[in-house]
Structure formats: structure tokens, C-alpha cells
Design an enzyme around this catalytic site. Sequence first.
Site, PDB file in Angstrom:
ATOM      1  N   VAL A  68     -46.512 -19.992 -69.385  1.00 53.22           N
ATOM      2  CA  VAL A  68     -46.998 -20.433 -70.703  1.00 53.22           C
ATOM      3  C   VAL A  68     -46.010 -20.880 -71.536  1.00 53.22           C
ATOM      4  O   VAL A  68     -44.857 -20.321 -71.715  1.00 53.22           O
ATOM      5  CB  VAL A  68     -47.795 -19.276 -71.510  1.00 53.22           C
ATOM      6  CG1 VAL A  68     -48.392 -19.682 -72.621  1.00 53.22           C
ATOM      7  CG2 VAL A  68     -48.955 -18.867 -70.568  1.00 53.22           C
TER       8      VAL A  68
ATOM      9  N   HIS B 163     -58.742  22.235 -49.914  1.00 47.30           N
ATOM     10  CA  HIS B 163     -59.722  21.832 -49.374  1.00 47.30           C
ATOM     11  C   HIS B 163     -60.934  21.939 -50.615  1.00 47.30           C
ATOM     12  O   HIS B 163     -61.313  22.941 -50.775  1.00 47.30           O
ATOM     13  CB  HIS B 163     -60.017  21.803 -48.079  1.00 47.30           C
ATOM     14  CG  HIS B 163     -61.235  20.923 -47.587  1.00 47.30           C
ATOM     15  ND1 HIS B 163     -61.216  19.494 -47.303  1.00 47.30           N
ATOM     16  CD2 HIS B 163     -62.417  21.153 -47.522  1.00 47.30           C
ATOM     17  CE1 HIS B 163     -62.378  19.118 -47.221  1.00 47.30           C
ATOM     18  NE2 HIS B 163     -63.256  20.041 -47.272  1.00 47.30           N
TER      19      HIS B 163
ATOM     20  N   ARG C 244     -39.609   5.506 -88.870  1.00 44.38           N
ATOM     21  CA  ARG C 244     -40.826   5.367 -88.881  1.00 44.38           C
ATOM     22  C   ARG C 244     -41.480   6.665 -89.892  1.00 44.38           C
ATOM     23  O   ARG C 244     -40.936   7.540 -89.844  1.00 44.38           O
ATOM     24  CB  ARG C 244     -41.433   5.453 -87.511  1.00 44.38           C
ATOM     25  CG  ARG C 244     -42.770   4.970 -87.224  1.00 44.38           C
ATOM     26  CD  ARG C 244     -43.316   5.334 -85.704  1.00 44.38           C
ATOM     27  NE  ARG C 244     -42.406   4.620 -84.790  1.00 44.38           N
ATOM     28  CZ  ARG C 244     -42.826   3.566 -84.259  1.00 44.38           C
ATOM     29  NH1 ARG C 244     -43.964   2.811 -84.738  1.00 44.38           N
ATOM     30  NH2 ARG C 244     -42.088   2.883 -83.251  1.00 44.38           N
TER      31      ARG C 244
ATOM     32  N   GLY D 179     -47.209  -7.415 -65.508  1.00 46.97           N
ATOM     33  CA  GLY D 179     -46.545  -6.114 -65.249  1.00 46.97           C
ATOM     34  C   GLY D 179     -47.214  -4.833 -65.950  1.00 46.97           C
ATOM     35  O   GLY D 179     -48.510  -5.053 -65.936  1.00 46.97           O
ATOM     36  N   VAL D 180     -46.636  -4.063 -66.244  1.00 42.59           N
ATOM     37  CA  VAL D 180     -47.155  -2.376 -66.318  1.00 42.59           C
ATOM     38  C   VAL D 180     -48.129  -2.637 -67.479  1.00 42.59           C
ATOM     39  O   VAL D 180     -49.153  -2.349 -67.754  1.00 42.59           O
ATOM     40  CB  VAL D 180     -46.390  -1.472 -66.435  1.00 42.59           C
ATOM     41  CG1 VAL D 180     -46.957  -0.027 -66.786  1.00 42.59           C
ATOM     42  CG2 VAL D 180     -45.202  -1.206 -65.433  1.00 42.59           C
TER      43      VAL D 180
ATOM     44  N   GLY E 151     -41.973  -8.084 -70.596  1.00 45.09           N
ATOM     45  CA  GLY E 151     -40.864  -6.964 -70.488  1.00 45.09           C
ATOM     46  C   GLY E 151     -40.291  -6.445 -72.085  1.00 45.09           C
ATOM     47  O   GLY E 151     -41.003  -7.189 -72.984  1.00 45.09           O
TER      48      GLY E 151
ATOM     49  N   LEU F 296     -42.778  11.109 -86.411  1.00 45.10           N
ATOM     50  CA  LEU F 296     -41.988  11.235 -85.258  1.00 45.10           C
ATOM     51  C   LEU F 296     -42.748  10.630 -84.067  1.00 45.10           C
ATOM     52  O   LEU F 296     -43.829  10.574 -84.066  1.00 45.10           O
ATOM     53  CB  LEU F 296     -41.478  12.626 -85.049  1.00 45.10           C
ATOM     54  CG  LEU F 296     -40.865  13.369 -86.414  1.00 45.10           C
ATOM     55  CD1 LEU F 296     -40.763  14.479 -86.164  1.00 45.10           C
ATOM     56  CD2 LEU F 296     -39.538  12.658 -86.227  1.00 45.10           C
TER      57      LEU F 296
HETATM   58  P1  NAI Z   1     -42.611  -5.587 -67.080  1.00 48.54           P
HETATM   59  O1  NAI Z   1     -41.432  -5.696 -66.668  1.00 48.54           O
HETATM   60  O2  NAI Z   1     -43.332  -4.374 -66.356  1.00 48.54           O
HETATM   61  O3  NAI Z   1     -43.495  -6.927 -66.489  1.00 48.54           O
HETATM   62  C1  NAI Z   1     -43.294  -8.012 -67.143  1.00 48.54           C
HETATM   63  C2  NAI Z   1     -43.812  -9.260 -66.373  1.00 48.54           C
HETATM   64  O4  NAI Z   1     -43.795 -10.373 -66.865  1.00 48.54           O
HETATM   65  C3  NAI Z   1     -43.180  -9.284 -64.993  1.00 48.54           C
HETATM   66  O5  NAI Z   1     -43.756  -9.277 -63.755  1.00 48.54           O
HETATM   67  C4  NAI Z   1     -42.480 -10.986 -65.095  1.00 48.54           C
HETATM   68  O6  NAI Z   1     -42.177 -11.330 -63.895  1.00 48.54           O
HETATM   69  C5  NAI Z   1     -43.370 -11.471 -66.001  1.00 48.54           C
HETATM   70  N1  NAI Z   1     -42.787 -12.382 -66.752  1.00 48.54           N
HETATM   71  C6  NAI Z   1     -41.768 -12.459 -67.212  1.00 48.54           C
HETATM   72  N2  NAI Z   1     -41.620 -13.700 -68.066  1.00 48.54           N
HETATM   73  C7  NAI Z   1     -42.746 -14.255 -67.915  1.00 48.54           C
HETATM   74  C8  NAI Z   1     -43.142 -15.602 -68.455  1.00 48.54           C
HETATM   75  N3  NAI Z   1     -42.454 -16.410 -69.086  1.00 48.54           N
HETATM   76  N4  NAI Z   1     -44.369 -16.229 -67.963  1.00 48.54           N
HETATM   77  C9  NAI Z   1     -45.290 -15.275 -67.052  1.00 48.54           C
HETATM   78  N5  NAI Z   1     -44.779 -14.192 -66.806  1.00 48.54           N
HETATM   79  C10 NAI Z   1     -43.532 -13.538 -67.009  1.00 48.54           C
HETATM   80  O7  NAI Z   1     -42.852  -5.503 -68.569  1.00 48.54           O
HETATM   81  P2  NAI Z   1     -43.936  -4.800 -69.479  1.00 48.54           P
HETATM   82  O8  NAI Z   1     -45.216  -4.800 -68.743  1.00 48.54           O
HETATM   83  O9  NAI Z   1     -44.133  -5.828 -70.644  1.00 48.54           O
HETATM   84  O10 NAI Z   1     -43.386  -3.486 -69.818  1.00 48.54           O
HETATM   85  C11 NAI Z   1     -42.095  -3.277 -70.371  1.00 48.54           C
HETATM   86  C12 NAI Z   1     -41.650  -1.773 -69.984  1.00 48.54           C
HETATM   87  O11 NAI Z   1     -42.393  -0.699 -70.428  1.00 48.54           O
HETATM   88  C13 NAI Z   1     -41.544  -1.773 -68.498  1.00 48.54           C
HETATM   89  O12 NAI Z   1     -40.151  -1.468 -68.037  1.00 48.54           O
HETATM   90  C14 NAI Z   1     -42.332  -0.603 -68.241  1.00 48.54           C
HETATM   91  O13 NAI Z   1     -41.887   0.171 -67.317  1.00 48.54           O
HETATM   92  C15 NAI Z   1     -42.564   0.135 -69.542  1.00 48.54           C
HETATM   93  N6  NAI Z   1     -43.796   0.539 -69.406  1.00 48.54           N
HETATM   94  C16 NAI Z   1     -44.182   1.511 -68.751  1.00 48.54           C
HETATM   95  C17 NAI Z   1     -45.399   1.947 -68.702  1.00 48.54           C
HETATM   96  C18 NAI Z   1     -45.828   3.068 -67.892  1.00 48.54           C
HETATM   97  O14 NAI Z   1     -44.944   3.874 -67.234  1.00 48.54           O
HETATM   98  N7  NAI Z   1     -47.141   3.489 -67.527  1.00 48.54           N
HETATM   99  C19 NAI Z   1     -46.505   1.517 -69.489  1.00 48.54           C
HETATM  100  C20 NAI Z   1     -46.155   0.541 -70.482  1.00 48.54           C
HETATM  101  C21 NAI Z   1     -44.877   0.007 -70.467  1.00 48.54           C
END
Ligand code: NAI
Length: 463
Positions: free
Chosen positions: A234, A442, A36, A179-180, A269, A39
Site C-alpha cells: 500500500v 483418549h 501508564r 503477520g500475527v 511489524g 501495570l
Molecule cells: P509480523 O512481523 O508478524 O508481520 C508483519 C507482516 O507485514 C509481514 O508478513 C511482512 O512481510 C508484512 N509487511 C511489512 N511491510 C509491509 C508493507 N509495506 N506492505 C504489506 N505488508 C508488509 O508483525 P505484526 O503482525 O505487526 O506483529 C508484530 C510483533 O508482535 C510480531 O513480532 C509478533 O511476534 C508479535 N505478536 C505476537 C502475537 C502472538 O504471539 N500471538 C500476537 C501479536 C503480536
Amino acid sequence: MTDSFDVIIIGSGPGGYVCAIRAAQLGLRVACVEKRATLGGTCLNIGCIPSKALLQSSENFHAAAESFKDHGIILDSIKLDLARMQARKSEVVGANVKGVEFLFKKNKVTWLKGTGHIDAPGAVSVDGTSYATKNIIIATGSESIPLPGIDIDEKTIVTSTGALEFAEVPKHLAIIGGGVIGLELGSVWHRLGARVTVIEFLDRIIPGTDDEIAKNFQRILAKQGLVFKLGHKVTKADRTEAGVTLTIEPAKGGAAETMDVDAVLVSVGRRPYTEGLGLETMGVARDNRGFIPVDPHYATNISGIYAIGDAIPGPMLAHKAEDEGVAVAELLAGQAGHVNYDAIPSVIYTWPEVATVGASEEQLKKAGTAYTIGKFPFMANGRARAMGDTDGFVKILADKRTDRVLGAHIIGPDAGTLIAEIVTAMEFGASAEDIGRICHAHPTLSEAVKEAALAVEGRALHI
Ligand code: NAI
């Protein structure tokens, strides 16, 4: 061969760049390969840092629009300048990535610009130039998982990368995956005016997180206006003149329906990104999901090749990668590097934030561990009331016999900062009583942590 190093790290995300700095501090000759133009990897360029910039800006916008009036601050009108907000985000990213470049220079880490390839143990080439090295560390991170039948263009149908770049607020944003990433970026665009529908395959959001926290989190987000369609998937996304028509089906079977939206975020994910490294030729083992298995010293099955971060199993978190980077650097320098995987915090940077560490109630039940629970709501915390941020609670899980803290789950204002105290306590093997007996200033939000710890023994003072 043009140059030789003790360590060549491939990838300059939080795992790779921190590893490079630590290895250099320990006197090793270090190079880090990065293709990239800047960095910092996904986290600094298109992940944690830009998303946190937009989360902060959108929080400010939302507060000005919604809650300033509660404080007696009346604005006649407020206007969104999204171009400025995005420009600020780029400035924040720019400052961070330049910071890493500065740290490389300061620590005499060589940045090998280009795409790295492992030619043999002890040999890495970067865009055709070969380098000799005693050790190779793979820190190439992860990429978004695509969904069959849904073509990402990063304009209308986007991953997190495109969702950080919208030039206009979508009227209706569909998010696939609760998810997140979905919930953080969904919060950003919802605060800026988008209607947001989250379509989640399971019958719950943030799988893996303590059930009680997930349920309360969903309730709070729904109260804010996010719409949840759980137990649905979807199956198709058709581009139309106006946007996208999604075909949505119940996860357990049933009639399909369609939904017209302006934009779609696919956040189902991430998966390890190791393409083009030459792992197949080298015989570096990967599991069926593409992760590189490593031993407790981060060694792969091929001598002299190590791996850390999102490319290996474990939570895909920047700070987990950083700690692994430090540990492997120390191990290579002959020290005793180690990561305690039982005390890695995880934070969702929505408002309120969600922060967790250690075991969930469900995990303790499954393991047959007897536990006690202490809970304290932010509604009963003076500072949270003064802030006007009373949603959520602190939940501490302790061993029933020894009172040792086994896990903690916080949903509430600044939960991500508050969890640090409990992580520290857990690293020192503290009991809930230990936390309850520590003097907390406090009025602070941290008193809610103390009160939850006291509540483990049924002796919280303010509830
Ligand atoms: P995630 O694993 O957190 O969530 C993915 C969600 O998609 C799950 O709830 C799953 O059940 C759902 N899912 C899977 N296939 C599906 C489908 N076909 N239709 C509908 N729902 C479906 O993954 P996300 O949000 O993409 O994040 C990826 C990674 O990045 C995670 O491991 C996360 O820990 C990391 N991350 C962490 C952050 C933080 O610590 N604040 C911020 C952004 C990402």
C-alpha cells in the site's frame, strides 16, 4: 536522591513485571517504573490479553451463528452486542492489570509511577525525582512500525490498539501485513461480520514460519472468507467521507490500483521502544533497527545497565520477555539464569491456532541437517471429529540420525496448548520415539501429537 534499590526496572510489561517479582522473591530491593496508569504494558493493556478476550468472544459469536446448528442447537436469531463485548474485554484487562498490582504489593515491589530516565549507571529519575540503584533493567518493549504516507488516527486507520477498540464492525477492513497481528485481529472482525482483505508485501503470509504450515493456514483462512492480496504494498491511504481509499501496487512493480475500504489496520511489524530513556547520552549501544544488543547475561555495553524483552533482539513474544526477566533477576542475585532460545514456542491465536517451536523444514534444509518428518491430520483424531474441528495437522521434525526432536509445527484446534508437550520434550532432549511411547489420554487432541511422533518412524496407528 530519595530512595535506593538493588534493581530498578523500567517498564512493567511481561518482561519487566515478572523480572520485578522474581528479583523480589530472591530478596532484592526492587522498583519498577511505569508511566501508564495501569501495570502490565502492551501485553495486558492493549495487546495479548484484550485481543484474546475479543478472539474468544468473536469465536463464540461465530460458533453460535455458524456451527451450533451442526450440533442440533437451533437459535432463531442471534444479535451482536459489540458494546457489551468491548466492555467484557475491558473487564478482563482490568482484572489482569489489578492482578499485577496485587502481586507487586505482595512481593514488596515499589511501583514508581511516571516516566523513567537513566541519568547515569546507578541513577534513574522518574518525572524529576532521582533514585539510586545498583542495577538498571530496560524493559520498555516495542511499538508499531508506521508506514510512510499512511497517517494513523486510531479511529479509521489504526494499529492493533485502535483495532481493539472499534465501536462498530467495519464493513470492509483492509489489513496491511499478513503477520500475527493482522491475522488475529482480521479473524476477530471477520467473525463479527466484516469483509477482510489482507494486503501482504511478500508472496506468503507469516514469514519465518514453516512454509507448509503457512500455506495450509492461508488456505484455511481463505476458506473461512478472508481475502488475501499477496505480493502487494500500500503506497497511499486517502481519507474519504465514506472511509479510506488505498492505493495498492504490486511489490515487484506494475500498475497501481485503488481499493475503497471502511477501515485500515496497519500491522507491518513492531520496533523497539526506547525513546526518552537517555540511551544516546548514556552511550547505550543500539543496532541499526533500534534493538539493544546484550551479552548472554543481558548486560548492555554500559556496566550496570541490562535490557530484556522486545527491546533486545529475538522474537517479540511476551513469554520470551518473561523468561528473560526471570533469568536476569536470577543472574543479578548470583544464580545461573538462562533462556533456551531453541525451545521458545510461538502461537497465533486464530481458529484453528498455529503453534510452532524449534526449527522449520526450511531452516533444517538451509543448515544441511538430515531430518525425518512425522505428520498426523486432525481429521483422523476422534476428539477433533467430535468437536467438529478437523482442519490442520501436527508436524514433527526429528534428527534423521538420532531421532531427537528438532522442531514441531501444529495447525489445529488448541495448537497453542498442544505445543507445550513438545516444548517440554525438547527441553529434555527427547526423541520422537520418546513422545510416541508416552501414554496420551483418549480421546484427546494430544493423541495427534503422539501419532505424529509415531509417524516419524512410519508407524502411526490411526492413519
Ligand atoms: P509480523 O512481523 O508478524 O508481520 C508483519 C507482516 O507485514 C509481514 O508478513 C511482512 O512481510 C508484512 N509487511 C511489512 N511491510 C509491509 C508493507 N509495506 N506492505 C504489506 N505488508 C508488509 O508483525 P505484526 O503482525 O505487526 O506483529 C508484530 C510483533 O508482535 C510480531 O513480532 C509478533 O511476534 C508479535 N505478536 C505476537 C502475537 C502472538 O504471539 N500471538 C500476537 C501479536 C503480536
